[in-house]
Design an enzyme around this catalytic site. Structure first.
Site, mmCIF file in Angstrom:
data_model
loop_
_atom_site.group_PDB
_atom_site.id
_atom_site.type_symbol
_atom_site.label_atom_id
_atom_site.label_comp_id
_atom_site.label_asym_id
_atom_site.label_seq_id
_atom_site.Cartn_x
_atom_site.Cartn_y
_atom_site.Cartn_z
ATOM 1 N N THR A 1 -4.149 -14.545 14.695
ATOM 2 C CA THR A 1 -5.592 -14.553 13.776
ATOM 3 C C THR A 1 -5.194 -15.617 12.652
ATOM 4 O O THR A 1 -5.171 -15.110 11.525
ATOM 5 C CB THR A 1 -5.827 -13.236 13.373
ATOM 6 O OG1 THR A 1 -4.797 -12.667 12.684
ATOM 7 C CG2 THR A 1 -6.423 -12.350 14.343
ATOM 8 N N LEU B 1 5.310 -4.799 11.150
ATOM 9 C CA LEU B 1 6.705 -5.480 11.648
ATOM 10 C C LEU B 1 7.198 -6.597 10.723
ATOM 11 O O LEU B 1 6.498 -7.374 10.189
ATOM 12 C CB LEU B 1 6.522 -5.806 13.222
ATOM 13 C CG LEU B 1 5.969 -4.972 14.119
ATOM 14 C CD1 LEU B 1 5.753 -5.650 15.464
ATOM 15 C CD2 LEU B 1 6.725 -3.680 14.181
ATOM 16 N N LEU C 1 11.616 -7.252 -4.930
ATOM 17 C CA LEU C 1 11.629 -7.697 -6.427
ATOM 18 C C LEU C 1 12.758 -8.946 -6.624
ATOM 19 O O LEU C 1 13.152 -8.888 -7.585
ATOM 20 C CB LEU C 1 12.158 -6.566 -7.572
ATOM 21 C CG LEU C 1 10.972 -5.688 -7.753
ATOM 22 C CD1 LEU C 1 11.370 -4.427 -8.627
ATOM 23 C CD2 LEU C 1 9.718 -6.319 -8.257
ATOM 24 N N GLY D 1 6.913 -16.898 2.580
ATOM 25 C CA GLY D 1 6.257 -17.772 3.431
ATOM 26 C C GLY D 1 6.069 -16.786 4.680
ATOM 27 O O GLY D 1 5.844 -15.496 4.536
ATOM 28 N N CYS E 1 2.320 -13.637 7.893
ATOM 29 C CA CYS E 1 1.639 -12.577 7.324
ATOM 30 C C CYS E 1 1.152 -12.665 5.787
ATOM 31 O O CYS E 1 -0.002 -12.802 5.549
ATOM 32 C CB CYS E 1 2.650 -11.228 7.438
ATOM 33 S SG CYS E 1 2.787 -10.743 9.266
#
Length: 445
Positions: free
Chosen positions: A86, A157, A257, A264, A267
């Protein structure tokens, strides 16, 4: 159970192999016949530790199969997982065309009760559209009596740790309006959640939104610390010590943190942009999420800006070594990787770069074709350093954590490092004779 998994990309291949590993019979389907041929020969399209061995094992024991056609897989399936891509469109919205194409094909073939599971990351409302597409195709065929359910089961994942994340999840989220589908999904995941990992049953829209909200929160933590790191460089503070002081608070913790060159991958960037787009679709400006995206895009150029301040804007006579192309270690994924932005920026200013990455060089060669004769690739990390004016460290692969610093000094023109992942101790590097610049530790150019 008998399962069809449509899409043999990252999510589909991992899910298919893991479902087979816990005893199910799985058909992984992909319309790319060359990919299926390679999978049958044991050649995987992605790099993921442990996955080749799991695939080979389950193919050998007859539980994992590959097919370029959906029909033979769907004919036997009790569940069909949609795991196609997607990707983001230009406006930030998720491109759902592949999901809809699979739904249409399911409707054209279905002749028995089936649970259709959206495991691809999809925005709120996708399950309703998938349900409508399948129903329309069944009606067109005069098969309205064939029943089916649509479920949302988002994946969580992490590339490089995907098998562990699937087999030992923090949680499994199931979105459904069907009690029967909920029961079957519980049975499917029982071997995975029996060690007290929660299986959360909720409505479909909440499940669809959960994945985006989770990734946006993690991205927010990263961008927040990167902004704090920039302030640390201005005032002379050390972001690592700030992180420790913050993370010791039980309400905050240390995960996500770490300051660096930006996030990148497949997701975080697209999910953040889709969440912004969804908000606008419903008349809501997602101000915090928009800022997260803007900070991250800016952060990807921080190292290049630092190098420009050190050497000047004209880098035509400068050569750099770059360690790390993948967006994170233990993957060959370079989608939205900070290294791409850094390389393009430096090459635009005339620099020559020799890059090394343990896994991602083939992907980089495709993505960075526009860099002409100014980008080269080395066979190993030390070879990349030869005659370079500085080393740029972008991805924290384990092999970069304790290199031979004496050999590095011999190969580099000058002992100069720009570290985008804060891998080394600034005091220790100074003692070794290196000029060392990193992110948010008061050593900014």
């Amino acid at each position: 159970m008998k399962i069809a998994v449509v899409g043999t990309g990252y999510v589909g291949l991992v899910a298919g192999a893991c479902f087979a590993e816990i005893g199910n019979t799985v058909w992984c389907v992909d319309k790319d016949e060359a990919k299926i041929t390679n999978l049958e020969a044991g050649l995987l399209p992605i790099y993921e530790p442990g996955l080749p061995e799991m695939v080979a094992k389950n193919v050998a024991n007859g539980r994992l199969h590959f097919s370029a056609a959906l029909q033979p897989a769907l004919a036997q399936a009790e569940l069909c997982f949609i795991t196609v891509g997607t990707p983001p469109r230009a406006d930030g919205a998720a491109d759902l065309s592949q999901v809809y194409t699979v739904a249409q094909e399911i409707g054209q073939l279905l002749d028995h009760h089936l649970i259709v599971v959206n495991k691809s990351t999809v925005p709120v409302g996708t399950a309703e559209i998938v349900r409508s597409i399948i129903a329309q195709e069944l009606k067109r065929r005069g098969q309205e009596n064939v029943t089916f359910a649509v479920v949302s089961n988002p994946e969580f994942l992490r590339e490089g740790r995907a098998i562990n994340d699937f087999m030992r999840p923090d949680r499994v989220v199931i979105g459904t309006d069907s009690n029967e589908a909920a029961k079957i999904m519980k049975e499917l995941y029982q071997p995975i959640v029996r060690d007290q990992h929660p299986l959360l049953i909720m409505d479909i829209k909440s499940a669809e939104l959960t994945k985006y909200a989770a990734n946006a929160m993690l991205a927010t933590r990263i961008s927040f610390m990167n902004e704090i790191a920039r302030l640390c460089d201005k005032v002379g503070a050390d972001v690592n010590r700030v992180r420790q002081g913050m993370g010791a608070d039980g309400r905050i913790g240390l995960q996500f943190l770490d300051a660096g060159a930006g996030y990148g991958g497949s997701c975080f960037p697209k999910d953040v942009k889709e969440l912004i787009h969804t908000g606008r679709k419903y008349g809501l400006e997602m101000a915090i999420i928009q800022a997260v995206d803007q900070v991250n895009e800016r952060q990807k150029h921080y190292l290049a800006e630092m190098i420009g301040r050190y050497f000047g804007d004209n880098l035509a006579q400068k050569k750099f070594a770059l360690w790390g192309l993948a967006f994170k270690p233990e993957t060959d994924d370079i989608r939205e990787a900070p290294a791409l932005a850094i390389i393009r920026s430096l090459v635009h200013r005339g620099a020559t770069i020799t890059a090394y990455d343990p896994q991602a060089i083939p992907q980089a060669k495709v993505a960075l074709t526009g860099c002409g004769g100014r980008l080269f690739y080395a066979e190993n990390k030390m070879a990349a350093l030869d005659d370079a004016d500085a080393l740029i460290l972008v991805t924290e692969w384990q092999e970069f954590t304790q290199p031979d610093f004496a050999e590095m000094k011999r190969r580099l023109r000058q002992p100069l490092i720009f570290d985008g992942r804060n891998q080394y101790d600034p005091v220790g590097m100074a003692a070794l004779g290196f000029e060392y610049y990193c992110i948010g530790r008061g050593y900014c150019v």
